[in-house]
Design a protein around this motif. Structure first.
Motif, PDB file in Angstrom:
ATOM      1  N   GLU A 129      72.168  -1.833  70.409  1.00  0.00           N
ATOM      2  CA  GLU A 129      71.364  -1.169  71.454  1.00  0.00           C
ATOM      3  C   GLU A 129      69.875  -1.281  71.147  1.00  0.00           C
ATOM      4  N   GLU A 130      69.539  -1.033  69.883  1.00  0.00           N
ATOM      5  CA  GLU A 130      68.113  -1.083  69.490  1.00  0.00           C
ATOM      6  C   GLU A 130      67.582  -2.514  69.612  1.00  0.00           C
ATOM      7  N   ALA A 131      68.433  -3.494  69.282  1.00  0.00           N
ATOM      8  CA  ALA A 131      68.021  -4.900  69.404  1.00  0.00           C
ATOM      9  C   ALA A 131      67.722  -5.235  70.861  1.00  0.00           C
ATOM     10  N   SER A 142      71.577  17.657  59.238  1.00  0.00           N
ATOM     11  CA  SER A 142      70.158  17.640  58.869  1.00  0.00           C
ATOM     12  C   SER A 142      69.604  16.217  58.714  1.00  0.00           C
ATOM     13  N   SER A 143      70.465  15.214  58.826  1.00  0.00           N
ATOM     14  CA  SER A 143      70.011  13.825  58.661  1.00  0.00           C
ATOM     15  C   SER A 143      70.600  12.941  59.753  1.00  0.00           C
ATOM     16  N   TRP A 144      69.712  12.280  60.498  1.00  0.00           N
ATOM     17  CA  TRP A 144      70.161  11.339  61.545  1.00  0.00           C
ATOM     18  C   TRP A 144      70.935  10.196  60.901  1.00  0.00           C
ATOM     19  N   THR A 145      70.456   9.728  59.748  1.00  0.00           N
ATOM     20  CA  THR A 145      71.116   8.622  59.041  1.00  0.00           C
ATOM     21  C   THR A 145      72.540   9.028  58.653  1.00  0.00           C
ATOM     22  N   ALA A 146      72.674  10.211  58.083  1.00  0.00           N
ATOM     23  CA  ALA A 146      73.995  10.693  57.667  1.00  0.00           C
ATOM     24  C   ALA A 146      74.904  10.851  58.879  1.00  0.00           C
ATOM     25  N   ARG A 184      61.711   1.180  50.304  1.00  0.00           N
ATOM     26  CA  ARG A 184      61.786   2.645  50.228  1.00  0.00           C
ATOM     27  C   ARG A 184      62.735   3.190  51.295  1.00  0.00           C
ATOM     28  N   LEU A 185      62.652   2.607  52.513  1.00  0.00           N
ATOM     29  CA  LEU A 185      63.531   3.053  53.595  1.00  0.00           C
ATOM     30  C   LEU A 185      64.996   2.755  53.250  1.00  0.00           C
ATOM     31  N   ALA A 186      65.259   1.577  52.672  1.00  0.00           N
ATOM     32  CA  ALA A 186      66.631   1.221  52.276  1.00  0.00           C
ATOM     33  C   ALA A 186      67.152   2.218  51.239  1.00  0.00           C
ATOM     34  N   ALA A 189      70.537   6.870  50.008  1.00  0.00           N
ATOM     35  CA  ALA A 189      70.626   8.242  49.490  1.00  0.00           C
ATOM     36  C   ALA A 189      71.235   9.208  50.515  1.00  0.00           C
ATOM     37  N   ARG A 190      71.200   8.817  51.802  1.00  0.00           N
ATOM     38  CA  ARG A 190      71.742   9.682  52.854  1.00  0.00           C
ATOM     39  C   ARG A 190      73.263   9.598  52.961  1.00  0.00           C
ATOM     40  N   LYS A 191      73.877   8.625  52.262  1.00  0.00           N
ATOM     41  CA  LYS A 191      75.343   8.539  52.277  1.00  0.00           C
ATOM     42  C   LYS A 191      75.890   9.842  51.713  1.00  0.00           C
ATOM     43  N   GLU A 249      77.089  -0.815  66.762  1.00  0.00           N
ATOM     44  CA  GLU A 249      76.808  -0.638  68.198  1.00  0.00           C
ATOM     45  C   GLU A 249      75.374  -0.158  68.395  1.00  0.00           C
ATOM     46  N   LYS A 250      74.965   0.796  67.554  1.00  0.00           N
ATOM     47  CA  LYS A 250      73.615   1.364  67.655  1.00  0.00           C
ATOM     48  C   LYS A 250      72.569   0.281  67.362  1.00  0.00           C
ATOM     49  N   PHE A 251      72.844  -0.543  66.353  1.00  0.00           N
ATOM     50  CA  PHE A 251      71.937  -1.652  66.032  1.00  0.00           C
ATOM     51  C   PHE A 251      71.795  -2.569  67.248  1.00  0.00           C
ATOM     52  N   ALA A 294      60.578  -1.632  64.709  1.00  0.00           N
ATOM     53  CA  ALA A 294      60.765  -0.674  63.607  1.00  0.00           C
ATOM     54  C   ALA A 294      62.132  -0.002  63.736  1.00  0.00           C
ATOM     55  N   ASP A 295      62.518   0.359  64.973  1.00  0.00           N
ATOM     56  CA  ASP A 295      63.852   0.935  65.206  1.00  0.00           C
ATOM     57  C   ASP A 295      64.944  -0.058  64.790  1.00  0.00           C
ATOM     58  N   VAL A 296      64.717  -1.339  65.129  1.00  0.00           N
ATOM     59  CA  VAL A 296      65.703  -2.374  64.791  1.00  0.00           C
ATOM     60  C   VAL A 296      65.868  -2.467  63.271  1.00  0.00           C
ATOM     61  N   LEU A 297      64.755  -2.472  62.547  1.00  0.00           N
ATOM     62  CA  LEU A 297      64.831  -2.588  61.086  1.00  0.00           C
ATOM     63  C   LEU A 297      65.549  -1.388  60.476  1.00  0.00           C
ATOM     64  N   TYR A 298      65.221  -0.193  60.967  1.00  0.00           N
ATOM     65  CA  TYR A 298      65.883   1.009  60.457  1.00  0.00           C
ATOM     66  C   TYR A 298      67.390   0.935  60.731  1.00  0.00           C
ATOM     67  N   HIS A 299      67.767   0.610  61.965  1.00  0.00           N
ATOM     68  CA  HIS A 299      69.194   0.569  62.304  1.00  0.00           C
ATOM     69  C   HIS A 299      69.910  -0.604  61.635  1.00  0.00           C
ATOM     70  N   LEU A 300      69.179  -1.677  61.329  1.00  0.00           N
ATOM     71  CA  LEU A 300      69.770  -2.771  60.535  1.00  0.00           C
ATOM     72  C   LEU A 300      70.141  -2.252  59.150  1.00  0.00           C
TER      73      LEU A 300
HETATM   74  N1  LIG Z   1      63.013   5.099  60.549  1.00  0.00           N
HETATM   75  C1  LIG Z   1      63.768   5.988  60.973  1.00  0.00           C
HETATM   76  C2  LIG Z   1      64.173   6.025  62.333  1.00  0.00           C
HETATM   77  N2  LIG Z   1      63.893   5.216  63.372  1.00  0.00           N
HETATM   78  C3  LIG Z   1      64.557   5.739  64.425  1.00  0.00           C
HETATM   79  N3  LIG Z   1      65.221   6.841  64.071  1.00  0.00           N
HETATM   80  C4  LIG Z   1      66.026   7.739  64.901  1.00  0.00           C
HETATM   81  O1  LIG Z   1      66.992   6.993  65.568  1.00  0.00           O
HETATM   82  C5  LIG Z   1      67.379   7.753  66.703  1.00  0.00           C
HETATM   83  C6  LIG Z   1      67.595   6.815  67.843  1.00  0.00           C
HETATM   84  O2  LIG Z   1      68.426   7.517  68.668  1.00  0.00           O
HETATM   85  P1  LIG Z   1      68.483   7.281  70.205  1.00  0.00           P
HETATM   86  O3  LIG Z   1      68.914   5.890  70.459  1.00  0.00           O
HETATM   87  O4  LIG Z   1      69.293   8.375  70.764  1.00  0.00           O
HETATM   88  O5  LIG Z   1      66.960   7.449  70.582  1.00  0.00           O
HETATM   89  P2  LIG Z   1      66.173   6.544  71.542  1.00  0.00           P
HETATM   90  O6  LIG Z   1      66.168   5.118  71.108  1.00  0.00           O
HETATM   91  O7  LIG Z   1      64.853   7.220  71.718  1.00  0.00           O
HETATM   92  O8  LIG Z   1      67.133   6.666  72.781  1.00  0.00           O
HETATM   93  P3  LIG Z   1      66.859   6.695  74.308  1.00  0.00           P
HETATM   94  O9  LIG Z   1      66.919   8.150  74.651  1.00  0.00           O
HETATM   95  O10 LIG Z   1      65.528   6.028  74.536  1.00  0.00           O
HETATM   96  O11 LIG Z   1      68.028   5.911  74.822  1.00  0.00           O
HETATM   97  C7  LIG Z   1      66.302   8.781  66.977  1.00  0.00           C
HETATM   98  O12 LIG Z   1      66.801  10.074  66.676  1.00  0.00           O
HETATM   99  C8  LIG Z   1      65.212   8.389  66.002  1.00  0.00           C
HETATM  100  O13 LIG Z   1      64.522   9.510  65.485  1.00  0.00           O
HETATM  101  C9  LIG Z   1      65.031   7.038  62.776  1.00  0.00           C
HETATM  102  N4  LIG Z   1      65.499   8.005  61.942  1.00  0.00           N
HETATM  103  C10 LIG Z   1      65.115   7.969  60.639  1.00  0.00           C
HETATM  104  N5  LIG Z   1      64.269   6.994  60.140  1.00  0.00           N
HETATM  105  C11 LIG Z   1      63.899   6.982  58.714  1.00  0.00           C
HETATM  106  O14 LIG Z   1      64.982   7.484  57.955  1.00  0.00           O
HETATM  107  C12 LIG Z   1      64.527   8.533  57.128  1.00  0.00           C
HETATM  108  C13 LIG Z   1      65.650   9.517  56.907  1.00  0.00           C
HETATM  109  O15 LIG Z   1      65.944  10.155  58.127  1.00  0.00           O
HETATM  110  P4  LIG Z   1      67.083  11.276  58.187  1.00  0.00           P
HETATM  111  O16 LIG Z   1      68.348  10.592  57.780  1.00  0.00           O
HETATM  112  O17 LIG Z   1      67.144  11.763  59.595  1.00  0.00           O
HETATM  113  O18 LIG Z   1      66.705  12.321  57.204  1.00  0.00           O
HETATM  114  C14 LIG Z   1      63.313   9.112  57.840  1.00  0.00           C
HETATM  115  O19 LIG Z   1      62.456   9.771  56.965  1.00  0.00           O
HETATM  116  C15 LIG Z   1      62.681   7.842  58.392  1.00  0.00           C
HETATM  117  O20 LIG Z   1      61.933   7.216  57.380  1.00  0.00           O
END
Ligand SMILES: N=c1c2ncn([C@@H]3O[C@H](COP(=O)(O)OP(=O)(O)OP(=O)(O)O)[C@@H](O)[C@H]3O)c2ncn1[C@@H]1O[C@H](COP(=O)(O)O)[C@@H](O)[C@H]1O
Length: 103
Positions: free
Chosen positions: A41-43, A21-25, A6-8, A13-15, A37-39, A63-69
């Motif tokens: 950092e999260e790793a 309004s979208s962190w992914t976008a 679902r996350l994938a 869909a965010r492309k 680079e972000k991946f 969880a952050d790693v999987l999302y950024h992957l």
């Molecule tokens: N799973 C995630 C997810 N995990 C992490 N993040 C974001 O990734 C960003 C990481 O950025 P930063 O490194 O700046 O944050 P940080 O790691 O806390 O950084 P430090 O300040 O600690 O260095 C944060 O804004 C988190 O909110 C995510 N953003 C989105 N999702 C999923 O993606 C979906 C779509 O999100 P949008 O694209 O924003 O609509 C969401 O509904 C979620 O399901």
């Protein structure tokens, strides 16, 4: 469908969505190199928690790693299904046997 699938689909869909309004976008708009680079950092953050041994924080960082992957893969148009297909081909083959069989 699993949460990862679902996350994938959400990431895909965010492309082309609005980066305001979208962190992914926002990440995708910055290009595949930034996504990679972000991946990385999260790793590293996950590695730190693994070394520390805090299980809850490690789960959260993982969880952050999987999302950024998924975002990094999407930036290069590699699907989760492709990655899963690679894993499927490896099922039943020990890593030790695979390493020994390398030319
Ligand atoms: N799973 C995630 C997810 N995990 C992490 N993040 C974001 O990734 C960003 C990481 O950025 P930063 O490194 O700046 O944050 P940080 O790691 O806390 O950084 P430090 O300040 O600690 O260095 C944060 O804004 C988190 O909110 C995510 N953003 C989105 N999702 C999923 O993606 C979906 C779509 O999100 P949008 O694209 O924003 O609509 C969401 O509904 C979620 O399901």
């Amino acid at each position: 469908m699993t949460v990862l699938e679902r996350l994938a689909a959400t990431v895909e869909a965010r492309k082309g969505a609005d980066p305001d309004s979208s962190w992914t976008a926002k990440l995708l708009a910055r290009g595949p190199e930034k996504c990679a680079e972000k991946f990385g950092e999260e790793a590293v953050e996950a590695i730190i928690e693994a070394v520390r041994g805090d299980r809850a924080r490690l789960a959260s960082e993982a969880a952050d790693v999987l999302y950024h992957l998924l975002v990094m893969l999407a930036a290069r148009d590699v699907t989760l299904a492709e990655v899963m297909a690679v894993l499927e081909t490896r099922e039943g083959t020990s890593g030790i046997a695979e390493k020994a069989g390398r030319g």
